[in-house]
Motif scaffolding. Structure first.
Motif, PDB file in Angstrom:
ATOM      1  N   ALA A 595       0.843  -1.205   0.000  1.00 45.98           N
ATOM      2  CA  ALA A 595       0.000   0.000   0.000  1.00 45.98           C
ATOM      3  C   ALA A 595       0.873   1.250   0.000  1.00 45.98           C
ATOM      4  CB  ALA A 595      -0.918  -0.012   1.217  1.00 45.98           C
ATOM      5  N   LEU A 596       1.973   1.239   0.794  1.00 46.52           N
ATOM      6  CA  LEU A 596       2.915   2.358   0.795  1.00 46.52           C
ATOM      7  C   LEU A 596       3.550   2.527  -0.583  1.00 46.52           C
ATOM      8  CD1 LEU A 596       4.573   4.546   2.268  1.00 46.52           C
ATOM      9  CD2 LEU A 596       6.154   2.719   2.974  1.00 46.52           C
ATOM     10  N   CYS A 597       3.922   1.416  -1.195  1.00 43.43           N
ATOM     11  CA  CYS A 597       4.548   1.448  -2.517  1.00 43.43           C
ATOM     12  C   CYS A 597       3.591   2.039  -3.559  1.00 43.43           C
ATOM     13  CB  CYS A 597       4.968   0.047  -2.905  1.00 43.43           C
ATOM     14  SG  CYS A 597       5.832  -0.072  -4.484  1.00 43.43           S
ATOM     15  N   MET A 598       2.342   1.544  -3.578  1.00 36.90           N
ATOM     16  CA  MET A 598       1.366   2.049  -4.547  1.00 36.90           C
ATOM     17  C   MET A 598       0.996   3.503  -4.279  1.00 36.90           C
ATOM     18  SD  MET A 598       0.704  -0.231  -6.844  1.00 36.90           S
ATOM     19  CE  MET A 598       2.470  -0.503  -6.759  1.00 36.90           C
ATOM     20  N   SER A 599       0.999   3.882  -2.996  1.00 41.44           N
ATOM     21  CA  SER A 599       0.711   5.275  -2.662  1.00 41.44           C
ATOM     22  C   SER A 599       1.792   6.196  -3.207  1.00 41.44           C
ATOM     23  CB  SER A 599       0.610   5.434  -1.131  1.00 41.44           C
ATOM     24  OG  SER A 599      -0.430   4.644  -0.616  1.00 41.44           O
ATOM     25  N   CYS A 600       3.048   5.750  -3.101  1.00 45.47           N
ATOM     26  CA  CYS A 600       4.158   6.542  -3.645  1.00 45.47           C
ATOM     27  C   CYS A 600       4.062   6.645  -5.167  1.00 45.47           C
ATOM     28  CB  CYS A 600       5.491   5.919  -3.249  1.00 45.47           C
ATOM     29  SG  CYS A 600       5.858   6.008  -1.483  1.00 45.47           S
ATOM     30  N   VAL A 601       3.745   5.519  -5.829  1.00 45.71           N
ATOM     31  CA  VAL A 601       3.617   5.540  -7.289  1.00 45.71           C
ATOM     32  C   VAL A 601       2.478   6.454  -7.705  1.00 45.71           C
ATOM     33  CG1 VAL A 601       3.143   4.145  -9.334  1.00 45.71           C
ATOM     34  CG2 VAL A 601       4.646   3.266  -7.538  1.00 45.71           C
ATOM     35  N   LEU A 602       1.351   6.366  -6.949  1.00 50.57           N
ATOM     36  CA  LEU A 602       0.207   7.219  -7.264  1.00 50.57           C
ATOM     37  C   LEU A 602       0.569   8.690  -7.106  1.00 50.57           C
ATOM     38  CD1 LEU A 602      -2.803   7.490  -7.967  1.00 50.57           C
ATOM     39  CD2 LEU A 602      -3.309   7.269  -5.525  1.00 50.57           C
ATOM     40  N   ALA A 603       1.245   9.040  -6.010  1.00 45.23           N
ATOM     41  CA  ALA A 603       1.666  10.432  -5.797  1.00 45.23           C
ATOM     42  C   ALA A 603       2.657  10.857  -6.866  1.00 45.23           C
ATOM     43  CB  ALA A 603       2.280  10.571  -4.405  1.00 45.23           C
ATOM     44  N   LYS A 604       3.535   9.945  -7.258  1.00 41.93           N
ATOM     45  CA  LYS A 604       4.515  10.245  -8.298  1.00 41.93           C
ATOM     46  C   LYS A 604       3.833  10.496  -9.631  1.00 41.93           C
ATOM     47  CE  LYS A 604       9.121   8.519  -9.528  1.00 41.93           C
ATOM     48  NZ  LYS A 604       9.829   9.611  -8.843  1.00 41.93           N
ATOM     49  N   THR A 605       2.807   9.714  -9.921  1.00 41.97           N
ATOM     50  CA  THR A 605       2.068   9.905 -11.170  1.00 41.97           C
ATOM     51  C   THR A 605       1.379  11.260 -11.187  1.00 41.97           C
ATOM     52  OG1 THR A 605       1.696   7.512 -11.220  1.00 41.97           O
ATOM     53  CG2 THR A 605       0.361   8.866 -12.693  1.00 41.97           C
ATOM     54  N   ILE A 606       0.766  11.587 -10.065  1.00 45.07           N
ATOM     55  CA  ILE A 606       0.101  12.892  -9.965  1.00 45.07           C
ATOM     56  C   ILE A 606       1.120  14.021 -10.105  1.00 45.07           C
ATOM     57  CG2 ILE A 606      -1.198  14.415  -8.412  1.00 45.07           C
ATOM     58  CD1 ILE A 606      -2.476  11.885  -7.238  1.00 45.07           C
ATOM     59  N   ALA A 607       2.300  13.829  -9.512  1.00 48.31           N
ATOM     60  CA  ALA A 607       3.355  14.848  -9.599  1.00 48.31           C
ATOM     61  C   ALA A 607       3.826  15.030 -11.029  1.00 48.31           C
ATOM     62  CB  ALA A 607       4.529  14.455  -8.696  1.00 48.31           C
ATOM     63  N   VAL A 608       3.897  13.933 -11.790  1.00 51.26           N
ATOM     64  CA  VAL A 608       4.304  14.028 -13.202  1.00 51.26           C
ATOM     65  C   VAL A 608       3.307  14.853 -13.991  1.00 51.26           C
ATOM     66  CG1 VAL A 608       4.604  12.679 -15.314  1.00 51.26           C
ATOM     67  CG2 VAL A 608       5.664  11.911 -13.192  1.00 51.26           C
ATOM     68  N   VAL A 609       2.020  14.566 -13.745  1.00 48.07           N
ATOM     69  CA  VAL A 609       0.980  15.304 -14.473  1.00 48.07           C
ATOM     70  C   VAL A 609       1.040  16.784 -14.118  1.00 48.07           C
ATOM     71  CG1 VAL A 609      -1.504  15.565 -14.801  1.00 48.07           C
ATOM     72  CG2 VAL A 609      -0.487  13.279 -14.645  1.00 48.07           C
ATOM     73  N   ILE A 610       1.210  17.079 -12.831  1.00 45.16           N
ATOM     74  CA  ILE A 610       1.263  18.480 -12.393  1.00 45.16           C
ATOM     75  C   ILE A 610       2.496  19.163 -12.962  1.00 45.16           C
ATOM     76  CG2 ILE A 610       1.533  19.983 -10.380  1.00 45.16           C
ATOM     77  CD1 ILE A 610      -0.141  18.006  -8.804  1.00 45.16           C
ATOM     78  N   ALA A 611       3.632  18.441 -12.962  1.00 42.93           N
ATOM     79  CA  ALA A 611       4.867  19.013 -13.493  1.00 42.93           C
ATOM     80  C   ALA A 611       4.741  19.291 -14.977  1.00 42.93           C
ATOM     81  CB  ALA A 611       6.046  18.067 -13.223  1.00 42.93           C
ATOM     82  N   PHE A 612       4.082  18.422 -15.714  1.00 43.32           N
ATOM     83  CA  PHE A 612       3.900  18.631 -17.132  1.00 43.32           C
ATOM     84  C   PHE A 612       2.997  19.842 -17.377  1.00 43.32           C
ATOM     85  CE2 PHE A 612       1.294  17.939 -20.962  1.00 43.32           C
ATOM     86  CZ  PHE A 612       2.282  18.086 -21.924  1.00 43.32           C
ATOM     87  N   GLN A 613       1.957  19.971 -16.566  1.00 46.29           N
ATOM     88  CA  GLN A 613       1.071  21.108 -16.724  1.00 46.29           C
ATOM     89  C   GLN A 613       1.812  22.416 -16.460  1.00 46.29           C
ATOM     90  OE1 GLN A 613      -2.041  21.110 -17.864  1.00 46.29           O
ATOM     91  NE2 GLN A 613      -2.008  18.864 -18.082  1.00 46.29           N
ATOM     92  N   ALA A 614       2.817  22.352 -15.566  1.00 46.34           N
ATOM     93  CA  ALA A 614       3.570  23.566 -15.241  1.00 46.34           C
ATOM     94  C   ALA A 614       4.453  24.022 -16.390  1.00 46.34           C
ATOM     95  CB  ALA A 614       4.427  23.333 -13.989  1.00 46.34           C
ATOM     96  N   GLU A 707       8.439   9.840 -17.784  1.00 43.72           N
ATOM     97  CA  GLU A 707       8.118   9.209 -16.488  1.00 43.72           C
ATOM     98  C   GLU A 707       6.782   8.496 -16.521  1.00 43.72           C
ATOM     99  OE1 GLU A 707       9.032   8.574 -12.318  1.00 43.72           O
ATOM    100  OE2 GLU A 707      10.153   9.916 -13.602  1.00 43.72           O
ATOM    101  N   ALA A 708       5.774   9.108 -17.125  1.00 44.67           N
ATOM    102  CA  ALA A 708       4.426   8.511 -17.154  1.00 44.67           C
ATOM    103  C   ALA A 708       4.415   7.219 -17.948  1.00 44.67           C
ATOM    104  CB  ALA A 708       3.428   9.508 -17.743  1.00 44.67           C
ATOM    105  N   LYS A 709       5.193   7.154 -19.011  1.00 42.26           N
ATOM    106  CA  LYS A 709       5.237   5.912 -19.801  1.00 42.26           C
ATOM    107  C   LYS A 709       5.835   4.760 -18.991  1.00 42.26           C
ATOM    108  CE  LYS A 709       5.532   8.081 -24.357  1.00 42.26           C
ATOM    109  NZ  LYS A 709       6.335   8.243 -25.601  1.00 42.26           N
ATOM    110  N   PHE A 710       6.893   5.068 -18.271  1.00 43.48           N
ATOM    111  CA  PHE A 710       7.507   4.017 -17.449  1.00 43.48           C
ATOM    112  C   PHE A 710       6.557   3.548 -16.339  1.00 43.48           C
ATOM    113  CE2 PHE A 710      11.598   6.281 -18.748  1.00 43.48           C
ATOM    114  CZ  PHE A 710      11.795   5.436 -19.827  1.00 43.48           C
ATOM    115  N   ILE A 711       5.852   4.497 -15.717  1.00 43.21           N
ATOM    116  CA  ILE A 711       4.888   4.122 -14.676  1.00 43.21           C
ATOM    117  C   ILE A 711       3.772   3.288 -15.283  1.00 43.21           C
ATOM    118  CG2 ILE A 711       3.155   5.023 -13.087  1.00 43.21           C
ATOM    119  CD1 ILE A 711       5.030   7.392 -12.553  1.00 43.21           C
TER     120      ILE A 711
END
Length: 785
Positions: A595-614, A707-711
């Motif tokens: 659950a910790l691992c998936m939570s980190c991946v989920l947060a990382k995915t969200i961070a990628v999307v936010i970073a791309f939008q920036a 990053e998103a493709k690898f995830i």
């Protein structure tokens, strides 16, 4: 019993001290049999020719004196002569064992188990003596007829059973002797007390006697017979007021006490399961105490003894009921008996003793100092025709016929063995024996089907008699431990049949251990994965100031690497013997770390999307994005922790033994609550699905910012592994269930490690020229311009 125990202990001590010579001396083996004749085949005999035996004092300092038997028993001497008559009749036959002579060796058992042991040792060892005077030689006889009581027969059969020397009794009725496992070479020509005891119970019930007393011989014959009678009597509704036991050599005070019990009892029927010797002493005491007015029910041992049926004893025994052996006639026996005497063998002391007792005379002159009435000198010409006693009486041959039949049974068996008649059944081999090479254990066979060995059961053959059957192997998990078993027995839950299915053995306990190849391999892969994750962490730490590490959100990357390390290590809790703590730890540790691992991946995915939008014109990264990432990771992991705590509190996983498998007992962890188990897996699957969807939607990001493709690819591997895990987990047997779960953990962990961090490590270590801000911003920066 005390005397026997003392003698046995003396035997053991002397044996160790002086060897076989001491054993021969203590047993007091007679130098010669009482009656003997040589032949091609020899039959042994053991009869109670005397009824009293001396009990020599034992000092334990000198060799015990020899046992001395006295008080001649004409009934058993009659039986011994009947055996000789049958042998002579067979030797004169032209159809049975032609050209083969049968010899005999007859010993006196003296009505004692100790003397019976002495006799059977002599019969087995023979008369040969070496220079050192030790017992030696092969078995001197091929079969033994005797003895005249159950206790002595039991002693003899236990001694001869190991050597497969048949013992055929004419008198031993104890039902215990029917146990083929304990007495494999015992046979008899008289019915077992199994039937007589039940018949006596039915006889008592028939006359309406429901309140009776019981007295028995305190030996195997009486104790076993009376036990069967009492069991059968209870089923018939007959109650026993008292049950007393005596032996003929008990002190008179003990016999008197038993008679007093009988006289004071309110029951008027006495069931006496006694030998003739115990009945003798009991009758004498009953006459002394004037015990009359009772109805006696007797066993076959004494019910037809003539010496008990006198005018004097009629006051006690008049009207006695019981079952007896049927009468028979043996042509020529009386004439043979009347020819017995010292003239046959002038040197035979037994024949002289018989003659002196019968005619009340002496062959040697009576000394002046000898007490007792003066006796006349025996001439040897006295006539037995003028004597009426148990020896000459052939009016109702009962036990004599049993001896006669026993001798003929042995003769017919040897005849079939020598003429190859046995073994000629369906496909049987003709197994012949030579007259000089007959072993005691060779019983000719005439069967339709061979016996089914242990591990097999009998199966009827359609259209054939019940004696014809086939032998079917017992099914797996079933056994038969007896020969010719009618059915196989199912082993209990934690046991399984051995290789030949003759006994149940404990099932093999199975679990995935660190000692086996599979456990070692999985543990090694787990440690390798944890080490690789730590190496990646060190690489990221050393290059933490480079653009590619900063662009991948270093804080989430380190947290993800930490959770992956825990994922690799948690698989070790699935290996080893299940215990309470390991069962609770393995699933909760797995659930929380993933659950910790998936939570980190989920947060990382969200961070990628936010970073791309920036990177788009006019967009900036929100200042609160980093705290939101931490809160989302903490919240998603906390929810899994709550699920695991509830699971452990309400229905935790516990170690169990799964004995329902075929040959093994599987030690495994029962999940306790299936809802809790699948809730943990379902929550991890939900987080993985959210990661996959977000990463899939962000797959159109510029090539250099991949990053998103690898995830997305890592989530494809993760979901594929856990989707295939479900059917494999459900269908895998035993320890392979645990192995499948460990494989799924390792495969998904390696998928996340290689897909997310593999490309970055490749650039950091092998393509450092691409580890620049310009390269990472690449196309996105150009588009913004």
């Amino acid at each position: 019993m005390q005397l026997l125990w003392v003698v046995v202990m003396g035997v053991l001590g002397a044996f160790w001290a002086e060897g076989e010579e001491a054993l021969c001396r203590i047993l007091g083996r007679p130098e010669f049999p009482m009656l003997s004749k040589e032949g091609d085949v020899t039959i042994g005999g053991a009869f109670s020719i005397h009824t009293k035996i001396s009990e020599p004092p034992l000092s334990f300092t000198d060799t015990p004196p020899p046992l001395i038997c006295s008080s001649m028993n004409l009934i058993d001497f009659h039986l011994a002569q009947t055996m000789i008559f049958a042998i002579e009749e067979i030797n004169n036959s032209s159809s049975l064992l032609p050209n083969i002579s049968i010899g005999y060796r007859i010993y006196d058992s003296c009505g004692s188990t100790l003397s019976s042991m002495r006799a059977v040792m002599a019969l087995m060892n023979g008369q040969e003596r070496t220079v050192g005077k030790t017992c030696s030689g092969q078995s001197a006889v091929h079969a033994i007829i005797g003895a005249s009581d159950s206790s002595s027969t039991i002693v003899m059969s236990r001694s001869t059973g190991a050597f497969q020397i048949p013992v055929i009794s004419h008198f031993a009725t104890c039902a215990c002797l029917s146990n083929r496992k304990e007495f494999p070479s015992f046979f008899r020509t008289i019915p077992s007390d199994f039937y007589q005891s039940r018949a006596l119970a039915q006889l008592v019930k028939y006359f309406g006697w429901t309140w009776v007393g019981a007295v028995r011989s305190d030996n195997a014959y009486g104790n076993n017979g009376m036990a069967t009678f009492m069991e059968a009597a209870s089923l018939e509704g007959v109650c026993i007021e008292y049950s007393e036991a005596i032996l003929w050599n008990n002190p008179r005070e003990q016999i008197a006490r038993v008679v007093e019990v009988i006289s004071r009892a309110s029951s008027k029927v006495v069931v006496a399961f006694l030998s003739q010797w115990e009945m003798d002493v009991l009758l004498e005491e009953a006459l002394a105490q004037n015990l009359t007015g009772l109805q006696w029910v007797g066993s076959e041992s004494w019910i037809t003894i003539d010496r008990l049926a006198t005018r004097r004893s009629s006051a006690v025994l008049s009207g006695t009921l019981g079952f007896t052996i049927s009468k028979s006639k043996i042509p020529g026996l009386r004439e043979f008996l009347l020819r017995v005497g010292p003239a046959q063998d002038p040197n035979n002391t037994l024949l002289k003793e018989f003659w002196e007792n019968t005619f009340s005379c002496r062959f040697s002159p009576q000394q002046e100092k000898e007490n007792g009435p003066r006796q006349s000198q025996c001439s040897g010409s006295e006539r037995l025709e003028e004597i009426s006693n148990p020896f000459t009486d052939t009016s109702s041959l009962r036990f004599s016929n049993n001896v006669y039949k026993a001798v003929y049974a042995v003769a017919h068996s040897i005849h079939d063995l020598l003429t190859c008649r046995h073994g000629e059944g369906q496909g049987g081999n003709r197994n012949c024996a030579h007259r000089d090479n007959i072993e005691p254990g060779q019983r000719p066979r005439s069967v339709c089907s061979d016996s089914c060995l242990p591990g097999y059961r009998q199966a009827e053959i359609k259209g054939m008699p019940v004696c014809c059957f086939s032998c079917i192997p017992c099914a797996a998990g079933e056994i038969s431990n007896l020969t010719d078993s009618a059915k196989c027995t199912q082993c209990s839950l934690e046991y399984w049949s051995n290789g030949d299915k003759s006994r149940c053995v404990p099932k093999v306990v199975e679990f995935l251990s660190f000692d086996e190849t599979m456990g070692i391999l999985l543990a090694a892969i787990s440690l390798v994965g944890a080490c690789l994750t730590i190496v990646v962490s060190l690489i990221f730490f050393c290059f933490r100031e480079t653009p590619i590490v900063k662009a991948s959100n270093s804080e989430l990357s380190f947290l993800l690497l930490f959770s992956l390390t825990l994922c690799f290590l948690c698989s070790l809790t699935f290996i080893g013997r299940p215990s309470e703590w390991s069962c609770m730890l393995r699933h909760t540790a797995f659930g929380i770390t993933f659950a910790l691992c998936m939570s980190c991946v989920l947060a990382k995915t969200i961070a990628v999307v936010i970073a791309f939008q920036a990177t788009m014109p006019g967009n900036t990264v929100p200042q609160c994005s980093i705290p939101l990432q931490r809160i989302s990771v903490f919240s998603c992991t906390l929810l899994q922790v709550v699920i695991c705590v509830l699971w452990l509190a309400l229905a935790p996983s516990v170690p169990v033994k799964n004995a329902h498998a075929t040959e093994k007992v599987i030690l495994e962890c029962d999940v306790g609550s299936a809802i809790g188990f699948w809730a943990v897996l379902g929550y991890i699957g939900l987080l993985a699905l959210l990661c996959f969807v977000l990463a899939f939607l962000a797959r159109k990001l510029p090539d250099n910012f991949s990053e998103a493709k690898f995830i997305t690819f890592s989530m494809l591997i993760f979901c594929a592994v856990w989707i295939t895990f479900i059917p494999a987990y459900v269908s895998s047997p035993g320890k392979f269930t645990v192995a499948v779960e460990i494989f799924a953990i390792l495969a998904s962990s390696f998928g996340l490690l290689f897909c997310i961090f593999g490309p970055k490590c490749y650039i950091i270590l092998l393509k450092p020229e691409k580890n620049t801000k310009k390269h990472i911003m690449g196309k996105s920066h150009a588009q913004s311009q």
